[in-house]
Write a protein that holds these residues in place. Structure first.
Motif, PDB file in Angstrom:
ATOM      1  N   LYS A  84       0.830  -1.208   0.000  1.00  0.00           N
ATOM      2  CA  LYS A  84       0.000   0.000   0.000  1.00  0.00           C
ATOM      3  C   LYS A  84       0.860   1.252   0.000  1.00  0.00           C
ATOM      4  N   VAL A 126       2.542   1.738  -3.547  1.00  0.00           N
ATOM      5  CA  VAL A 126       1.613   2.199  -4.583  1.00  0.00           C
ATOM      6  C   VAL A 126       1.251   3.661  -4.357  1.00  0.00           C
ATOM      7  N   PHE A 164       1.670   6.479  -7.358  1.00  0.00           N
ATOM      8  CA  PHE A 164       0.451   6.719  -8.137  1.00  0.00           C
ATOM      9  C   PHE A 164       0.135   8.214  -8.114  1.00  0.00           C
ATOM     10  N   LEU A 182      -7.616   3.676  -9.558  1.00  0.00           N
ATOM     11  CA  LEU A 182      -6.831   2.717  -8.783  1.00  0.00           C
ATOM     12  C   LEU A 182      -7.741   1.921  -7.852  1.00  0.00           C
ATOM     13  N   MET A 189      -7.454  -1.115  -4.856  1.00  0.00           N
ATOM     14  CA  MET A 189      -6.568  -1.887  -3.975  1.00  0.00           C
ATOM     15  C   MET A 189      -7.386  -3.001  -3.330  1.00  0.00           C
ATOM     16  N   SER A 233       6.786  -0.543  -7.019  1.00  0.00           N
ATOM     17  CA  SER A 233       6.703   0.757  -7.687  1.00  0.00           C
ATOM     18  C   SER A 233       6.968   0.628  -9.179  1.00  0.00           C
ATOM     19  N   VAL A 240       3.923  -0.751 -10.963  1.00  0.00           N
ATOM     20  CA  VAL A 240       2.866   0.263 -11.081  1.00  0.00           C
ATOM     21  C   VAL A 240       3.232   1.293 -12.151  1.00  0.00           C
ATOM     22  N   VAL A 264      -4.351  -3.391  -7.875  1.00  0.00           N
ATOM     23  CA  VAL A 264      -3.247  -3.986  -7.123  1.00  0.00           C
ATOM     24  C   VAL A 264      -3.872  -4.835  -6.027  1.00  0.00           C
ATOM     25  N   VAL A 273      -0.418  -6.957 -10.088  1.00  0.00           N
ATOM     26  CA  VAL A 273      -0.614  -5.610 -10.638  1.00  0.00           C
ATOM     27  C   VAL A 273      -1.230  -5.797 -12.020  1.00  0.00           C
TER      28      VAL A 273
END
Length: 573
Positions: free
Chosen positions: A425, A428, A432, A440, A442, A463, A466, A480, A506
Motif C-alpha cells: 500500500k 503504490v 500513483f 486505482l 486496492m 513501484s 505500477v 493492485v 498488478v
C-alpha cells in the motif's frame, strides 16, 4: 505336517494387503487359528529405544488397551517370554508358564505359551510372535513350527515395508535435488531426507576443495554443524580420507580396530563408535568427496548398532544422486556465468552508447556556454537556458546510472519480517499520481501472514510494476491486489511445492503483452518505452528471485497486462 497349501494361500493374502498393519493383523489371526490358541499377539522391537512394544493382537482375552504395552529388557524380573525371545533370538515353548521364572502374566488364564522371533533378512530381531493357550502342555513341536512359519511370513512383510520406505526416500531425495539450485540447499535436503530413513548418530558430507586440496566438511548433523567449512581430511587421512582418495566404500563394525582409523571429527567419542559406513561421491569416475554415517555403542541387547548391506546400498544410491545434483548445479553455474558475461557485455555497450549520447549533448552545451562567456556582455537569458539543459542532461545520466546500480544490486537483500499489505500500500501510494484518469483499486487480503522482505528493494519492485502499467494506460483501471498463492499459481510459476507463498498482482486494462514477449520482457534491455535502459522488469525479477520467489506475466493481449509476483511466507517461530 505343516499344511503347505495353507501357508501359500496365507502368504499370497498377506502380500496383497494394502498396508503393513493389515498384513500383520492377518498373520496374527492365522497364527492363533493354526495353533488352536486362545490369544495371539505380535510385539515389535523398537530399534532406536530398545524396547519391545505390543502392536497387534487377537483372541478371547485381547483388548486394544494392550496396544503399546512395552517390555523393557532392563526389567529382568518382569521381562516376560516375549522380551526374552527378543534378546536371545530363539523360540521358546512352555508347557506350564508357572514353571518359568521369566514369565510375565498378561492373561490370567494362560497356561502354556509359544514365542518365536521374527527376523529380518540380516538376522536381526524385528518382532516377536506369541501364542497362548488356557490348557497346559497344549503346544507340540508342530505348533511351534507353524508359529515359526507365520513369523517367517511376517519377516517378509517387515522387509517389504522397509524396502518401500527406502525407495520412497530415494524418490524424495530425487525430487529434492531437482529443486536444489545451490550446493548448500542440496546438502541440506540430503541430510533432512536421510535422517528419516537411516538410523544413525552422525551424518556428514565432505567435498573436495581444490584450492586447499582437502576434503572439507560441507554438511553435518548435531554438534559437527559448528565445524562446517572448517573440519577437513587430507586424501588418505583416516578412514574418511581413504574413501575420498580411493573411491571405495567402507562398512566396518568396531572401526577402531582398523589401522587406518584416526577418530577425527566424530560427534561420538572415538572409543564409543560402534559401526562406520562411508561411500564416495563419484563425478565422472573421479571421487570428489564422501558421505559418512556413524553409530554409537549401546548396552541395550535389543539395539543392534551394526550397519547392513542394505544401508550401504541405500547410501550409495544417495551418493549417486548427490553427484548428479552437484553436476547439475555446476552446469547451471557455468551457464549462468556465460550468460552474465554476455549480459555485462551487452550492458556495457548499451550503457556506453546511452551515456555517450548524453555526454555529447553535455559537451555541446558546455561549448555553447564557453562562446557566450567570451562575449563582453553575455546574454544572461541564454546562459540560464544552457544551465537548465545542463541540469536535465546530468539528471538523465544520474537516472541511467541509478538504474544500472539497481540492476547490479537487485539480488543482494537483507530480510526482515514485514507486513506485506502495508509495504504494498505504501509503495503504490508513493508513485500513483494524485490526479489521474486511471482508477486505482486496492484489494489487499487480510489472510496473509508476515513475509520476510528487504523492504526498500521490495518497494522498488512494486513501484516499478505500477509505473510500468501507468506508462501504457492514460485511462481505465489499475488493480493492485494481495492474496495467498493457489496450487495453480505455484505450478504455473514453477515454484517449490508444499511452500506457502503470498501473491502480489498488478493488473491494468491496457494493451497487454503479446504471448511471444511474456518471457523476454524480463530480460535486460528489452523495452518498448523510450525512458531508461530497459532494466526495470529485470530488476523486479531479480528482487523477486532474491526473496525466494518469482514474477510472471499472466495477462491477455488486448485485455490488459497482469504481473503476478510470488514471495514465500515467513516461517513461523
Amino acid at each position: 505336517m505343516i499344511p503347505a497349501d495353507v501357508f501359500a494361500s496365507l502368504a499370497q493374502t498377506a502380500a496383497q494387503a494394502k498396508t503393513q498393519t493389515i498384513a500383520l493383523e492377518l498373520l496374527v489371526n492365522a497364527a492363533m487359528k493354526l495353533t488352536d490358541s486362545r490369544n495371539a499377539l505380535l510385539a515389535v522391537v523398537d530399534e532406536d529405544e530398545g524396547w519391545v512394544e505390543l502392536r497387534h493382537g487377537c483372541g478371547s482375552d485381547w483388548s486394544d488397551n494392550l496396544n503399546a504395552l512395552r517390555f523393557q529388557p532392563s526389567e529382568t524380573n518382569s521381562l516376560g517370554i516375549v522380551g526374552a525371545v527378543a534378546m536371545l533370538g530363539e523360540s521358546v515353548r512352555l508347557g506350564d508358564v508357572d514353571k518359568d521364572p521369566r514369565y510375565r502374566e498378561l492373561f490370567s488364564n494362560s497356561q502354556s505359551e509359544v514365542a518365536v522371533p521374527v527376523k529380518d533378512r540380516h538376522g536381526r530381531i524385528v518382532a516377536v510372535l506369541n501364542v497362548e493357550s488356557d490348557r497346559k502342555n497344549h503346544y507340540t513341536a508342530l505348533h511351534q513350527k507353524m508359529a515359526e512359519g507365520v513369523a517367517h511370513l511376517a519377516s517378509v512383510i517387515f522387509d517389504r515395508e522397509e524396502r518401500e520406505r527406502r525407495e520412497q526416500a530415494l524418490m524424495q531425495i530425487g525430487n529434492a535435488l531437482d529443486r536444489a539450485d545451490t550446493e548448500e540447499s542440496l546438502i541440506s535436503q540430503i541430510l533432512d531426507v536421510a535422517e528419516e530413513v537411516l538410523n544413525f548418530h552422525s551424518f556428514t558430507v565432505f567435498l573436495l576443495d581444490r584450492d586447499r586440496d582437502e576434503y572439507i566438511l560441507k554438511g553435518a548433523t548435531g554438534s559437527l554443524r559448528a565445524k562446517v567449512g572448517e573440519a577437513s581430511y587430507r586424501a588418505g587421512e583416516g578412514l574418511t580420507g581413504w574413501v575420498c582418495q580411493t573411491g571405495e566404500s567402507l562398512l566396518l563394525n568396531k572401526p577402531q580396530s582398523d589401522p587406518r582409523w584416526v577418530g577425527k571429527f566424530t560427534e561420538i567419542p572415538s572409543d564409543q563408535v560402534a559401526s562406520y559406513l562411508a561411500v564416495p561421491i563419484m563425478l565422472r569416475g573421479i571421487p570428489i568427496g564422501a558421505l559418512r554415517l556413524l553409530r554409537g555403542k549401546n548396552d541395550n541387547p535389543l539395539v543392534d548398532m551394526r550397519f547392513t548391506d542394505d544401508d550401504l546400498r541405500l547410501l550409495e544410491s544417495i551418493s549417486d544422486q548427490t553427484a548428479a545434483g552437484l553436476d547439475r548445479i555446476g552446469s547451471i553455474r557455468r551457464t549462468i556465468k556465460v550468460e552474465r558475461m554476455a549480459a555485462w557485455g551487452e550492458m556495457s555497450a548499451k550503457s556506453s552508447h546511452m551515456i555517450g549520447n548524453r555526454m555529447f549533448a553535455l559537451k555541446g552545451e558546455v561549448n555553447e556556454l564557453g562562446f557566450l562567456l567570451k562575449e563582453s556582455s553575455p546574454d544572461l537569458h541564454s546562459i540560464a537556458e544552457i544551465h537548465r539543459n545542463l541540469e536535465i542532461q546530468v539528471l538523465r545520466i544520474d537516472e541511467l546510472l541509478q538504474e544500472f546500480r539497481d540492476y547490479v544490486s537487485a539480488s543482494q537483500v537483507s530480510l526482515v519480517r514485514a507486513d506485506l499489505n502495508f509495504v504494498v500500500k505504501e509503495s503504490v501510494t508513493e508513485v500513483f499520481p494524485k490526479r489521474s484518469e486511471v482508477e486505482l483499486q486496492m484489494e489487499l487480503s487480510e489472510d496473509i501472514p508476515e513475509v520476510e522482505l528487504d523492504v526498500r528493494k521490495f518497494r522498488r519492485s512494486v513501484s516499478e510494476l505500477v509505473e510500468n502499467a501507468l506508462s501504457y494506460i492514460s485511462s481505465g483501471n489499475l488493480t493492485v491486489r494481495t492474496r495467498l498463492a493457489t496450487k495453480d499459481d505455484i505450478q504455473i510459476s514453477r515454484m517449490v511445492p508444499h511452500v506457502q507463498y503470498a501473491v502480489i498482482e498488478v493488473e491494468d486494462t491496457g494493451p497487454g503483452v503479446p504471448e511471444s514477449q511474456k518471457d523476454v520482457i524480463f530480460q535486460p534491455f528489452f523495452s518498448s518505452r523510450v525512458k531508461g535502459m530497459g532494466l526495470g522488469l529485470s530488476i523486479v525479477k531479480g528482487i523477486a528471485e532474491a526473496h525466494g520467489g518469482t514474477v510472471v506475466e499472466r495477462g491477455v493481449e488486448g485485455k490488459g497486462a497482469k504481473f503476478v509476483m510470488l514471495v514465500p511466507v515467513a516461517n513461523r517461530p
